[in-house]
Design an enzyme around this catalytic site. Structure first.
Site, short mmCIF file in Angstrom:
data_model
loop_
_atom_site.label_atom_id
_atom_site.label_comp_id
_atom_site.label_asym_id
_atom_site.label_seq_id
_atom_site.Cartn_x
_atom_site.Cartn_y
_atom_site.Cartn_z
CE1 TYR A 268 -3.15 -0.61 12.85
CE2 TYR A 268 -3.40 1.35 14.24
CZ TYR A 268 -3.11 0.76 13.01
OH TYR A 268 -2.79 1.57 11.94
CE LYS B 55 0.40 0.00 12.24
NZ LYS B 55 1.15 -0.14 10.98
P1 NAP Z 1 -5.54 -0.63 3.75
O1 NAP Z 1 -6.18 0.32 2.79
O2 NAP Z 1 -6.40 -1.54 4.56
O3 NAP Z 1 -4.43 -1.49 2.96
C1 NAP Z 1 -3.66 -2.42 3.66
C2 NAP Z 1 -2.59 -2.95 2.77
O4 NAP Z 1 -1.80 -3.88 3.52
C3 NAP Z 1 -3.15 -3.71 1.58
O5 NAP Z 1 -2.35 -3.43 0.46
C4 NAP Z 1 -3.02 -5.16 2.00
O6 NAP Z 1 -2.84 -6.06 0.92
C5 NAP Z 1 -1.73 -5.10 2.80
N1 NAP Z 1 -1.57 -6.24 3.69
C6 NAP Z 1 -2.39 -6.62 4.70
N2 NAP Z 1 -1.92 -7.75 5.27
C7 NAP Z 1 -0.80 -8.08 4.61
C8 NAP Z 1 0.13 -9.15 4.71
N3 NAP Z 1 0.01 -10.11 5.63
N4 NAP Z 1 1.20 -9.18 3.84
C9 NAP Z 1 1.33 -8.22 2.89
N5 NAP Z 1 0.48 -7.19 2.74
C10 NAP Z 1 -0.58 -7.12 3.59
O7 NAP Z 1 -4.67 0.16 4.84
P2 NAP Z 1 -4.11 1.65 4.84
O8 NAP Z 1 -5.09 2.49 5.55
O9 NAP Z 1 -3.61 2.03 3.52
O10 NAP Z 1 -2.89 1.45 5.86
C11 NAP Z 1 -1.56 1.25 5.44
C12 NAP Z 1 -0.67 1.31 6.67
O11 NAP Z 1 -0.83 2.56 7.32
C13 NAP Z 1 -0.97 0.24 7.70
O12 NAP Z 1 0.23 -0.21 8.30
C14 NAP Z 1 -1.81 0.98 8.72
O13 NAP Z 1 -1.75 0.39 9.99
C15 NAP Z 1 -1.15 2.34 8.68
N6 NAP Z 1 -2.00 3.42 9.16
C16 NAP Z 1 -3.20 3.69 8.55
C17 NAP Z 1 -3.99 4.73 9.06
C18 NAP Z 1 -5.31 5.10 8.44
O14 NAP Z 1 -6.01 5.93 9.02
N7 NAP Z 1 -5.68 4.57 7.29
C19 NAP Z 1 -3.55 5.44 10.17
C20 NAP Z 1 -2.35 5.13 10.76
C21 NAP Z 1 -1.57 4.12 10.25
P3 NAP Z 1 -4.11 -6.74 0.16
O15 NAP Z 1 -4.55 -5.70 -0.83
O16 NAP Z 1 -3.53 -7.97 -0.46
O17 NAP Z 1 -5.13 -7.02 1.21
#
Ligand code: NAP
Length: 252
Positions: free
Chosen positions: A160, A164
């Site tokens: 990851y 990133k």
């Molecule tokens: P999440 O709730 O797990 O949602 C992930 C989203 O990405 C879902 O809509 C999923 O679609 C989509 N996705 C996964 N694989 C995909 C693919 N191959 N093609 C298209 N869409 C795909 O994650 P989140 O926490 O909202 O995170 C969103 C972003 O923020 C990510 O890039 C993550 O790395 C980043 N981020 C999150 C955090 C945190 O603490 N949550 C911190 C830093 C960065 P489906 O619904 O179809 O599965």
């Protein structure tokens, strides 16, 4: 709600839930027509429902497309569909992302590749397809979702963190490449945000992490979306190539 004059069209990848959905809602609140995306047909019904709700609430046009961003052809087809359906493309938010955590001794190459495929190659695929449209328009905003882990690293997340950190490299390089076409490219680096992704943590892990965060708590998806909305706004026109944290003071 009354329909308002559109501010343009925004495509947010991975926006059926979590941070992506909050970003799509915030951009719609600001008057953008929005294209939502999910990874496959399995999640399309829920994502189409979210698009419908956004259209109702904010009086904008909203469309949903299932496309796996790690597939270059699918990413291009998604961008084409957004442009065909909504008319143009002003903002791309590369938000789709996954984790497959594990200490290196137990992390197999498939876990490494899967995370890099979605988070890094997916960002490249969507940037490439969107840049073509934006370069013709001679305007656009690209906002890439990195992470505090891409800046500072994290034990158990070499895959990851690599993906990133790579997103930050894409952001800075593309900002230099596209600036002359009035296209800005920035990265957002969230800390720990309450979504399905962090729901996987145990209560013990959550408490230990919260103890390291200056503000003493996880952030909300809306905290990240607020910055994304600003970066898409006219006020942010002179900001490019930056990595901006939304982490409650975790990495200072
Ligand atoms: P999440 O709730 O797990 O949602 C992930 C989203 O990405 C879902 O809509 C999923 O679609 C989509 N996705 C996964 N694989 C995909 C693919 N191959 N093609 C298209 N869409 C795909 O994650 P989140 O926490 O909202 O995170 C969103 C972003 O923020 C990510 O890039 C993550 O790395 C980043 N981020 C999150 C955090 C945190 O603490 N949550 C911190 C830093 C960065 P489906 O619904 O179809 O599965």
């Amino acid at each position: 709600m009354e329909s308002m004059e559109t501010k343009g069209v925004a495509l947010v990848t991975g926006s059926g839930r979590g941070i992506g959905l909050a970003c799509a809602r915030e951009l719609a609140r600001r008057g953008f027509d929005v294209c939502l995306n999910c990874s496959s047909a399995v999640s399309l019904e829920r994502t189409a429902g979210a698009a419908e709700a956004i259209a109702q609430e904010f009086g904008v046009r909203a469309h949903a497309v299932a496309a796996d961003v790690s597939d270059a052809d699918a990413a291009k087809a998604m961008v084409d569909e957004a442009v065909q359906t909504l008319g143009r493309l002003d903002v791309l938010v590369n938000n789709a992302g996954i984790t497959r955590d594990g200490l290196i001794a137990r992390m197999n190459p498939e876990d490494f590749d899967a995370v890099v495929d979605v988070n890094l190659n997916g960002t490249f695929n969507c940037c490439k397809a969107a840049a073509k449209v934006m370069m013709k328009q001679r305007s656009g905003r690209i906002i890439n979702m990195s992470s505090v882990v891409g800046v500072a690293g994290n034990a158990g997340q070499v895959n990851y963190a690599a993906s990133k950190a790579g997103v930050i490299g894409i952001t800075k390089s593309l900002a230099k490449e596209l600036a002359r076409r009035s296209i800005t490219v920035n990265a957002v680096a969230p800390g720990f945000i309450s979504t399905d992704m962090t729901d996987a943590l145990t209560e013990e892990q959550r408490e230990a992490i919260a103890g390291r965060i200056g503000l003493g708590r996880f952030g909300e998806a809306e905290d990240v979306a607020a910055l994304v909305g600003f970066l898409a706004s006219p006020e942010a026109a002179y900001i490019t190539g930056q990595v901006i944290s939304v982490d409650g003071g975790l990495a200072i």
